[in-house]
Motif scaffolding. Structure first.
Motif, short mmCIF file in Angstrom:
data_model
loop_
_atom_site.label_atom_id
_atom_site.label_comp_id
_atom_site.label_asym_id
_atom_site.label_seq_id
_atom_site.Cartn_x
_atom_site.Cartn_y
_atom_site.Cartn_z
N LYS A 82 2.58 4.08 -5.99
CA LYS A 82 4.03 3.56 -6.25
C LYS A 82 4.20 2.21 -5.60
CE LYS A 82 5.62 8.39 -4.95
NZ LYS A 82 6.33 9.00 -4.17
N ALA A 83 5.25 1.45 -5.94
CA ALA A 83 5.65 0.36 -5.60
C ALA A 83 6.36 0.43 -4.14
CB ALA A 83 6.69 -0.51 -6.51
N PRO A 84 6.31 -0.24 -3.32
CA PRO A 84 5.67 -1.65 -3.10
C PRO A 84 4.35 -1.74 -2.96
CG PRO A 84 6.72 -1.08 -1.05
CD PRO A 84 6.83 0.25 -1.95
N MET A 85 3.62 -0.98 -2.75
CA MET A 85 2.03 -0.89 -2.64
C MET A 85 1.54 -1.96 -3.93
SD MET A 85 -0.83 -0.32 -1.57
CE MET A 85 -0.75 0.66 -0.44
N GLU A 86 0.74 -2.52 -3.56
CA GLU A 86 -0.03 -3.55 -4.38
C GLU A 86 -1.42 -3.32 -4.31
OE1 GLU A 86 1.27 -7.47 -3.24
OE2 GLU A 86 3.17 -7.33 -3.93
N ALA A 87 -2.22 -3.95 -5.58
CA ALA A 87 -3.54 -3.55 -5.71
C ALA A 87 -4.28 -4.18 -4.85
CB ALA A 87 -4.06 -3.97 -7.28
N GLU A 88 -3.95 -5.39 -4.32
CA GLU A 88 -4.58 -6.22 -3.18
C GLU A 88 -4.49 -5.64 -2.11
OE1 GLU A 88 -2.15 -7.71 -5.47
OE2 GLU A 88 -3.45 -8.57 -6.61
N ALA A 89 -3.58 -4.99 -1.64
CA ALA A 89 -3.72 -4.08 -0.33
C ALA A 89 -4.62 -3.12 -0.48
CB ALA A 89 -2.23 -3.70 -0.16
N LEU A 90 -4.90 -2.35 -1.71
CA LEU A 90 -5.79 -1.27 -1.76
C LEU A 90 -7.28 -1.95 -1.72
CD1 LEU A 90 -4.15 0.69 -4.69
CD2 LEU A 90 -4.39 1.33 -2.42
N CYS A 91 -7.31 -3.07 -2.45
CA CYS A 91 -8.62 -3.79 -2.23
C CYS A 91 -8.94 -4.09 -0.74
CB CYS A 91 -8.76 -5.18 -3.04
SG CYS A 91 -8.55 -4.84 -4.78
N LYS A 92 -8.14 -4.67 -0.17
CA LYS A 92 -8.23 -4.96 1.37
C LYS A 92 -8.63 -3.44 2.05
CE LYS A 92 -7.54 -7.37 5.24
NZ LYS A 92 -8.71 -6.76 6.07
N ALA A 93 -7.99 -2.37 1.86
CA ALA A 93 -8.28 -1.16 2.40
C ALA A 93 -9.90 -0.81 2.13
CB ALA A 93 -7.48 0.08 1.94
#
Length: 195
Positions: free
Chosen positions: A34-45
């Motif tokens: 769901k927004a506001p999550m972004e794909a870049e944050a998932l990559c960082k995780a």
């Protein structure tokens, strides 16, 4: 398979993630969030637990129940470094939650995942920054106990050594019995020359 499970658990525990699945053969993850999550944050995780990751595609979900959600495919390739893992067991659910919160913020820890049914926290850490014993000692006031490590087959070397030792003993028994019987019977077949 344990690598894909580690990445999948990391993604599933990220805020805003609805579901995540990792395909080991293609080294890709499909994540609905769901927004506001972004794909870049998932990559960082994913990178925080020792794997490389980059976004392949992001698209708006098509089904009506997923309005405002997005899907991302991540390339979760080979580990850039292999973090160590340890499982720590706690007596209460509150202690598990507190330990996850504390360890997630600790230097040297790259991830902490709760296994609710076992009351365990599985911690990924960089061994050159912190040790498993230190992590366990820091959580001792909450009743922490070592529950093992999370690597698949971590105790296999002990089991294999025990199996080899048992097999060597079992293989030596027939020869030992045969020698004992010969030692007992041979003197009866050859008369003593002195007599």
């Amino acid at each position: 398979a344990s690598c894909s499970t580690c990445v999948e658990n990391c993604l599933k525990n990220a805020d805003g993630v609805v579901k995540a699945s990792v395909n080991l053969m293609s080294n890709q993850a499909r994540v609905t969030f769901k927004a506001p999550m972004e794909a870049e944050a998932l990559c960082k995780a994913v990178e925080d637990i020792g794997f490389s990751a980059h976004t392949l595609a992001v698209e708006e979900a098509r089904d009506e129940s997923a309005v405002g959600r997005f899907q991302a495919s991540l390339n979760s390739g080979t580990p850039t470094q292999a973090p160590c893992t340890v499982r720590i067991k706690f007596p209460t659910d509150a202690a598990v939650q507190a330990a996850k919160r504390d360890m997630s913020q600790r230097a040297g820890v790259c991830g902490a995942i709760i296994h609710k049914s076992l009351r365990e926290v599985r911690v990924s850490y960089w061994s050159h920054e912190v040790g498993a014993r230190t992590l366990l000692e820091e959580q001792a006031p909450q009743g922490a106990e070592w529950a093992g490590d999370s690597r698949a087959g971590a105790d296999n070397h002990l089991l294999l050594a025990d199996r080899r030792r048992r097999n060597m003993w079992l293989l030596s028994v027939p020869f030992t019995v045969a020698i004992a019987i010969l030692a007992f019977l041979l003197p009866n077949f050859w008369p003593d020359e002195a007599a």
